[in-house]
Design a protein around this motif. Structure first.
Motif, PDB file in Angstrom:
ATOM      1  N   GLY A 244      -4.948  -6.359  -2.628  1.00  0.00           N
ATOM      2  CA  GLY A 244      -4.662  -4.840  -2.790  1.00  0.00           C
ATOM      3  C   GLY A 244      -2.637  -4.693  -2.095  1.00  0.00           C
ATOM      4  N   ASP A 245      -3.067  -3.953  -1.360  1.00  0.00           N
ATOM      5  CA  ASP A 245      -1.865  -3.475   0.713  1.00  0.00           C
ATOM      6  C   ASP A 245      -1.067  -4.166   0.252  1.00  0.00           C
TER       7      ASP A 245
ATOM      8  N   ASN B 202       0.316  -4.992  -2.959  1.00  0.00           N
ATOM      9  CA  ASN B 202       2.075  -3.725  -3.297  1.00  0.00           C
ATOM     10  C   ASN B 202       2.430  -3.574  -2.503  1.00  0.00           C
TER      11      ASN B 202
ATOM     12  N   GLY C 191     -11.676  -3.851  -5.907  1.00  0.00           N
ATOM     13  CA  GLY C 191     -11.429  -3.797  -6.871  1.00  0.00           C
ATOM     14  C   GLY C 191     -11.712  -3.943  -8.068  1.00  0.00           C
TER      15      GLY C 191
ATOM     16  N   VAL D 211      -4.976  -5.128  -7.342  1.00  0.00           N
ATOM     17  CA  VAL D 211      -5.995  -4.156  -6.952  1.00  0.00           C
ATOM     18  C   VAL D 211      -5.288  -3.026  -7.662  1.00  0.00           C
ATOM     19  N   SER D 212      -4.356  -2.766  -6.963  1.00  0.00           N
ATOM     20  CA  SER D 212      -4.124  -1.360  -7.533  1.00  0.00           C
ATOM     21  C   SER D 212      -2.151  -0.873  -7.729  1.00  0.00           C
TER      22      SER D 212
ATOM     23  N   THR E 276       0.680  -1.289  -9.536  1.00  0.00           N
ATOM     24  CA  THR E 276       1.464  -1.199 -11.172  1.00  0.00           C
ATOM     25  C   THR E 276       2.661  -0.856 -11.542  1.00  0.00           C
TER      26      THR E 276
END
Lengths: 422, 219, 371
Positions: free
Chosen positions: B12-13, B16, C312, C322-323, C325
């Protein structure tokens, strides 16, 4: 007014462009450039690794033109380039590099290290870290007109000598001639056979040509020392003469760096395209031969081989022409290993032969050319660069080899079909 | 923090930020390079030249005359490492899913056993190349912290991926998180190390082909 | 004595109950053998377990239900009667259970407090559902907050079994944004042994296996570092999945019910969380060994793991972000470009001032005065 470190660093900053930034960004320290460099392979000394020769330039690039490099510099965390460093690098950049270009052919990430060394020399020269002998040669080239100090009267003497020998007039200052012919000091002093061969060939093929009184010198020490301001001055003489005489094409003689200086650097030095073509003498002879105008009779029976001058073959694109011509006049032409675009440097180009400090190194690395020649089993070596010729003659003598070196134009003329040939 | 939470963070983070810094870093470095510009070459190029910048981008991957014999370790090691790396990254089904999710593109995968073998070959090649870098005088002289860092950054994703796949060393979920972290570290540092050659090699090879191509001797 | 008779049946014991139901010793031994295997105990333990359970007094069990969906109860009591799992529940004294008890209101609460008194220090406390810490009013029973009831009831318990992912790790109520401030049992009770039996819901026989262990040995089975019995939660679904060969060969279903899915290929691409989920689904299965999600064509959602709801999207493969884009990358590239423009401007002016500072090189200036 003097050279200063600041001027040198400033020059480094001026020359760094997108290609150089991409080259430094891509280098992965694989060391393959060393394996292509004559000076490393014949000495085994890692300091001759081409990319290593560029280290001061790389640091300036990093510190001036990259975010983190600039940050590091601002925070006082980076190592500045110093006089001591440039002094240590002087022999690497000048004594052990002939701008031969082999490294640029092998680098897996495509770095043109030759391009970078050429540009780095701008800063070396501006900071006063160019070899003394080169400084002398350049000074003479700029102030007198040729690096060896030759002036027109000496040339005239040679012209008279050649005219006597051939019975052919050497045209001088002929406006409207097709070709402007240049010569190198080396030819004027050591190999006058070039001019007589040229006279005979041009007479036979009906070529219109001329010499220029104020622009007879083809070589450009400014290129070798790496001072574009001076190189510009030297090349401008040729451009002025060519335009004055309204020639269509300027012929660069049997000299490597002269061709590079005029053909590839010339227009960029003066800031505009040429209004005339520039060709190496081999290209002209090849064209004449292909057109059927240059006829030869008979062939040389000696087994012979050909040395590709770096600036003409690899950095100039004149590779097949000498071979076509040689096959006309040689019955036993043997290629040496790595012949053609990957041939090995004679060791004396790029200012090295003018640099007396570099002589021991140059003679040491000639070992490779020696091996190449020995592999052919010949004792006659043909080439098309007067500097290569002199360097190889010295190398051959140093290594006790009985090999004769002949210029290609000269060899062609020996088998030329002339009207008065029986 | 339990292992699944760590994995969720890694996917996730952490991912990112790594992707953001990577994208921004690559673009920044490209500007740094292209922004300097190149003066137009006013010398007339040869017209019958077979080579070009674009061609050299590809042909420079082949060893030039005589060099393979002089430096077989560098070439063979380099090929095995790069090919193994690409096979592992691009043809392992879970990795293709990653690209599919992010970019909407996918392609057929190789059986996992083949990918496994590629990863092993790549790791072995890296070790051989490190030994060579330390023992070869030219490479040793050229190498510094940046080179060894780049080596570690490249090895870790391969090694942690292999360990995770084979359930070695640590519990699987944790090993998978470590694999992701190692990739994220690589992404963040890539634009600012010699690993940027991933992108700049196309630029430098192009200029090489262009410069030599004008002279008629591009390779 | 007949082989099918118990050695000696005592009043008020489990053995008595079994005899009353007409369960033969052979049948009971078979059950204990199966349970022994599932608990990863040596086969010799089967008869020990049978003896111990037969002699055992019916264990007092209090079952507290907090923020739950009753799925755990449904799962465990989803009996295919008569099955032995159901009989086990007849062998305990289920003194308090919202769904199953007959009593209500004050009578129900009285049953709880009475059982706590009568069996002080010995009763087993089973909890399902999470406990809201945001506001005690979010979930109350007879006006008592979940927190208060848990703390009060835990005091005299011998051990606590947290059943279902809500009670073990917070479960669905705890999923982002966790509006009720839901927490797990182990977040509140720190001084009692807790066995976590997660799953959404847990497998019935996992539940009974844990109870049987407790009844037999009076102790907690070996737990992993998340408090789960290793015998049921020691392996991942992936490592015991029958579709694993397809994963290894790289054969995956692309969409639900496509050709590959119908051929039973691996469901990794459809979001299966098998590799990171520890549970017994792939071996023990559900509905008395009928099937489990993957066998029925749906990937594992990881329901026995903490915070699996926030781990997720369920249908995103484990290797997918998970997020992240592509537009995130695009925005980053734009930011990089902005920085790039700034640095290009700087580089440009740096180079321009170098050019402006260029002093024409003359032959004299090739030498250093200070050399």
């Amino acid at each position: 007014m003097s050279a200063t470190l600041a001027k040198g660093i400033n020059s480094f900053k001026e020359v760094i462009d997108t290609p150089i930034a991409s080259f430094f960004s891509s280098c992965v320290h694989c060391g393959l450039c060393a394996e292509a460099c004559l000076f490393y392979t014949e000495t085994g000394d890692a300091k001759y690794t081409p990319i290593h020769k560029l280290e001061p330039l790389r640091r300036v690039w990093q510190q001036e033109y990259t975010l983190f490099g600039k940050l590091g510099k601002t925070l006082g965390l980076s190592k500045p380039v110093t006089d001591a460093e440039l002094e240590a690098w002087e022999p690497l950049v000048y004594d052990s590099c002939t701008l031969c270009g082999r490294c640029a052919m092998v680098c897996p990430v495509g770095n043109d290290l030759t391009y970078m060394i050429r540009k780095m020399r701008e800063g070396m020269a501006a900071s006063g870290h160019a070899p003394e002998d080169l400084v002398g040669a350049t000074t003479r080239a700029v102030t007198i007109g040729s690096p060896m100090g030759i002036k027109w009267p000496a040339v005239l003497a040679q012209i008279k000598h050649v005219q006597n020998e051939t019975g052919i007039e050497v045209p001088v200052e002929k406006e409207g001639a097709y070709y402007l012919v240049l010569m190198s000091s080396m030819e004027i002093i050591n190999f006058p056979e070039y001019l007589s061969a040229l006279s005979r060939i041009f007479k036979q093929t009906g070529v219109s040509w001329t010499l220029a009184q104020d622009a007879f010198e083809a070589t450009n020490s400014g290129i070798q020392i790496g001072a574009s301001d001076l190189a510009r001055e030297i090349v401008s003489r040729i451009v002025v003469a060519a335009e004055r005489l309204k020639v269509k094409c300027v012929i660069s003689p049997e000299c490597g760096h002269a061709f590079t200086a005029l053909r590839w650097e010339g227009p960029n030095l003066i800031g505009r395209p040429f209004g005339f073509e520039v060709k190496h003498i081999l290209e002209v002879l090849d064209e004449l031969h292909t057109a059927g105008r240059l006829k030869t009779k008979g062939k040389d029976k000696r087994p012979l081989t050909y040395h590709d001058p770096c600036q003409i073959a690899r950095r100039g694109g004149v590779v097949e022409q000498p071979r076509r011509l040689l096959n006309e006049v040689a019955s036993d032409f043997r290629e040496m290993p790595d012949a053609g675009v990957m041939n090995w440097c004679c060791g004396g180009g790029g200012g090295v032969s003018a640099n007396s400090r570099a002589e021991p190194l140059r003679l040491q690395v000639f070992k490779h050319k020696k091996e190449q020649i020995e592999a052919t089993g010949t004792q006659t070596l043909i080439t098309a660069c007067a500097n290569c010729r002199i360097v190889m003659e010295e190398g051959l003598e140093h290594h006790h080899m009985k090999v004769e070196v002949i210029g290609l134009t000269e060899l062609l003329a020996q088998y030329l079909v002339e009207d008065n040939t029986p | 923090m339990n292992h699944l939470d760590l994995l969720t963070f890694a996917r996730g983070d952490a991912l990112n930020w790594a992707l953001i810094l990577f994208a921004a870093g690559v673009v920044l470095r490209l500007f740094e390079i292209f922004g300097l510009g190149r003066k137009a070459d006013l010398a007339k190029p040869r017209t019958n030249s077979p080579g070009s910048g674009w061609r050299t981008v590809f042909t420079r991957s082949l060893p030039p005359q005589g060099l393979l014999k002089r430096e077989p370790v560098t070439y063979v090691g380099g090929y095995v490492f790069h090919l193994g790396l690409f096979a592992t990254i691009l043809f392992f089904a879970p990795h293709i899913e990653f690209f599919d999710d992010l970019f909407g593109i996918s392609w057929p995968n190789l059986p996992s056993a083949l990918v496994d073998a590629s990863a092993v070959a790549s790791i072995v090649a890296l070790c051989v190349l490190l030994a060579h870098r330390i023992t070869n005088p030219v490479k040793r002289m050229l190498s510094g912290f940046g080179d060894y860092l780049a080596w570690a950054l490249t090895l870790l994703p391969l090694l942690t991926g292999y360990l995770a796949f084979h359930h070695l060393l640590f519990e699987y979920t944790l090993m998978l998180s470590l694999h992701l972290f190692s990739v994220e570290l690589l992404l963040v540092l890539l634009p600012f190390t010699k690993l940027f050659h991933t992108f700049s090699v196309f630029i430098s090879r192009w200029y090489n082909g262009d410069i030599f191509g004008r002279k008629g001797t591009a390779s | 004595m007949k082989q099918t008779d118990f050695p000696k049946v005592l009043q008020g014991t489990v053995g008595e109950g079994l005899e009353q139901r007409g369960i033969t010793r052979r049948e009971f031994l078979k059950f204990c053998t199966a349970l022994t295997a599932m608990l990863a105990l040596p086969p010799s333990m089967a008869s020990v377990m049978a003896e111990a359970i037969a002699k055992a007094r019916r264990q007092s069990v209090i079952w507290l239900s907090f923020q739950e969906c009753t799925g755990c109860t449904e799962s465990i009591t989803r009996s295919h009667s008569p099955t032995l799992e159901t009989l086990i529940f007849d062998l305990i004294s289920l003194d308090y259970h919202h769904t199953l008890q007959a009593a209500s209101a004050e009578a129900a609460e009285l049953a709880r407090t009475q059982a706590m008194q009568d069996n002080a220090g010995k009763y087993l406390l089973i909890v399902d559902g999470s406990i809201p810490m945001g506001n005690p009013g979010y979930s109350t029973i007879a006006g008592i907050s979940n927190y208060d009831m848990l703390v009060e009831t835990a005091k005299g318990a011998a051990a606590i079994v947290a059943v279902g992912t809500c009670a073990t790790y917070g479960g669905l109520p705890k999923a982002d944004p966790n509006p009720t401030g839901a927490v797990a049992v182990s977040d509140i009770i720190k001084d009692k042994p807790i066995i976590n039996v997660p799953g959404c819901p847990p497998i019935p026989v996992v539940m009974t296996g844990v109870l049987a262990h407790f009844l037999t040995f009076g102790s907690i089975p070996e737990l992993d570092d998340l408090g789960r019995p290793k015998s049921f939660y020691g392996e991942t679904i992936h490592d015991r999945c029958y579709r694993r060969p397809f994963y290894d060969q790289g054969k995956f279903a692309q969409t639900f019910d496509d050709e590959a899915a119908r051929m039973g290929w691996c469901l990794f691409k459809l979001g299966c969380k098998g590799p990171v989920t520890y549970n017994a689904c792939a071996t023990t299965k559900w509905n008395d060994g009928t099937s489990f999600p993957i066998q029925s064509g749906h990937g594992c959602i990881g329901c026995s793991e903490p915070n699996f709801w926030d781990a997720g999207p369920l249908y995103k493969a484990l290797s997918m972000p998970v997020s992240a884009t592509a537009s995130m990358l695009g925005a980053a590239a734009v930011a990089g470009a902005a920085a790039g423009v700034a640095i290009t401007w700087h580089n440009h002016s740096n180079k321009a001032s170098a050019k402006a500072a260029h002093e024409k090189v003359t032959p004299q200036e090739l030498l250093r005065e200070d050399k």
